[in-house]
Write a protein that holds these residues in place. Sequence first.
Motif, PDB file in Angstrom:
ATOM      1  N   LEU A 221       1.268  -1.331   0.351  1.00  0.00           N
ATOM      2  CA  LEU A 221      -0.013  -0.238   0.151  1.00  0.00           C
ATOM      3  C   LEU A 221       0.800   1.504   0.076  1.00  0.00           C
ATOM      4  O   LEU A 221       2.254   1.523   0.885  1.00  0.00           O
ATOM      5  CB  LEU A 221      -0.615   0.379   1.072  1.00  0.00           C
ATOM      6  CG  LEU A 221      -2.045   1.151   1.392  1.00  0.00           C
ATOM      7  CD1 LEU A 221      -2.637   1.728   0.325  1.00  0.00           C
ATOM      8  CD2 LEU A 221      -2.467   0.805   2.964  1.00  0.00           C
ATOM      9  N   VAL A 222       0.289   1.902  -1.214  1.00  0.00           N
ATOM     10  CA  VAL A 222       1.450   3.277  -0.962  1.00  0.00           C
ATOM     11  C   VAL A 222       0.435   4.587  -0.898  1.00  0.00           C
ATOM     12  O   VAL A 222      -0.482   4.724  -1.357  1.00  0.00           O
ATOM     13  CB  VAL A 222       1.770   3.603  -2.060  1.00  0.00           C
ATOM     14  CG1 VAL A 222       2.969   4.886  -2.189  1.00  0.00           C
ATOM     15  CG2 VAL A 222       2.903   2.607  -2.983  1.00  0.00           C
ATOM     16  N   MET A 223       0.952   5.713   0.007  1.00  0.00           N
ATOM     17  CA  MET A 223       0.088   5.975   0.476  1.00  0.00           C
ATOM     18  C   MET A 223       0.417   7.538  -0.067  1.00  0.00           C
ATOM     19  O   MET A 223       1.982   7.443   1.066  1.00  0.00           O
ATOM     20  CB  MET A 223      -0.819   6.390   2.558  1.00  0.00           C
ATOM     21  CG  MET A 223      -0.821   4.694   2.055  1.00  0.00           C
ATOM     22  SD  MET A 223      -1.413   4.811   4.165  1.00  0.00           S
ATOM     23  CE  MET A 223      -0.171   3.697   4.655  1.00  0.00           C
ATOM     24  N   ALA A 224      -0.102   8.205   0.428  1.00  0.00           N
ATOM     25  CA  ALA A 224       0.377  10.245  -0.002  1.00  0.00           C
ATOM     26  C   ALA A 224      -0.472  10.882   1.024  1.00  0.00           C
ATOM     27  O   ALA A 224      -1.644  10.827   0.819  1.00  0.00           O
ATOM     28  CB  ALA A 224       0.238  11.106  -0.738  1.00  0.00           C
ATOM     29  N   PHE A 225       0.334  11.375   2.135  1.00  0.00           N
ATOM     30  CA  PHE A 225      -1.243  12.022   2.894  1.00  0.00           C
ATOM     31  C   PHE A 225      -0.454  13.821   3.172  1.00  0.00           C
ATOM     32  O   PHE A 225       0.411  13.895   2.411  1.00  0.00           O
ATOM     33  CB  PHE A 225      -0.545  12.275   4.658  1.00  0.00           C
ATOM     34  CG  PHE A 225      -1.150  10.720   5.779  1.00  0.00           C
ATOM     35  CD1 PHE A 225      -2.368  11.049   5.797  1.00  0.00           C
ATOM     36  CD2 PHE A 225      -0.853  10.339   5.422  1.00  0.00           C
ATOM     37  CE1 PHE A 225      -2.258  10.047   6.455  1.00  0.00           C
ATOM     38  CE2 PHE A 225      -0.652   9.098   5.892  1.00  0.00           C
ATOM     39  CZ  PHE A 225      -2.014   8.263   6.725  1.00  0.00           C
TER      40      PHE A 225
END
Length: 166
Positions: free
Chosen positions: A108-112
């Motif tokens: 899972l790749v996430m950007a906040f």
Amino acid sequence: MQTSDNIQQHRRDTLPKAERVASRTTVEELFGGGHSRAMSAFPLRLVYMLSERKEGEPRAQILVSVPKKCFKRAVKRNRVKRQVREAYRHLKHGVTDAMALHHPGKRLVMAFICIDSSLHPSDTIGRKVGNLLGRLEEKLAANAAQAGSADNCHGGGGDNTPGGNG
């Protein structure tokens, strides 16, 4: 006995470099590939995608972005990034456990991304990060259940599920 438990807890609540997005191609795929999804909990927006996990890669990676448009001074941008990283560090276990359970071969790749131009207390940022991660866990579970039911109903032969995401 208690000190070993404290050490183990401390190890689990870390954010090693491997769990941070550093690859330019990963960032381009996240924002330009068309495979990502997004959700918001003011003052944050979460953009995420699932991709194939290679040997030795962590189950989840994050990127924190605070645009100059929101905060001109680097000190304030760094403060917001630090608040988001700290909140994620404490709350990441639900997402990593959900990934291990529902999507074992994926990462899972996430950007906040900060979408507000005012500073917020750390507890507010923590609640919003928790809200986003909780909703993300639900979506991961729902996607796995939907994929599982599609495989059971159609023998894994196609994308014939009604109401699927386009």
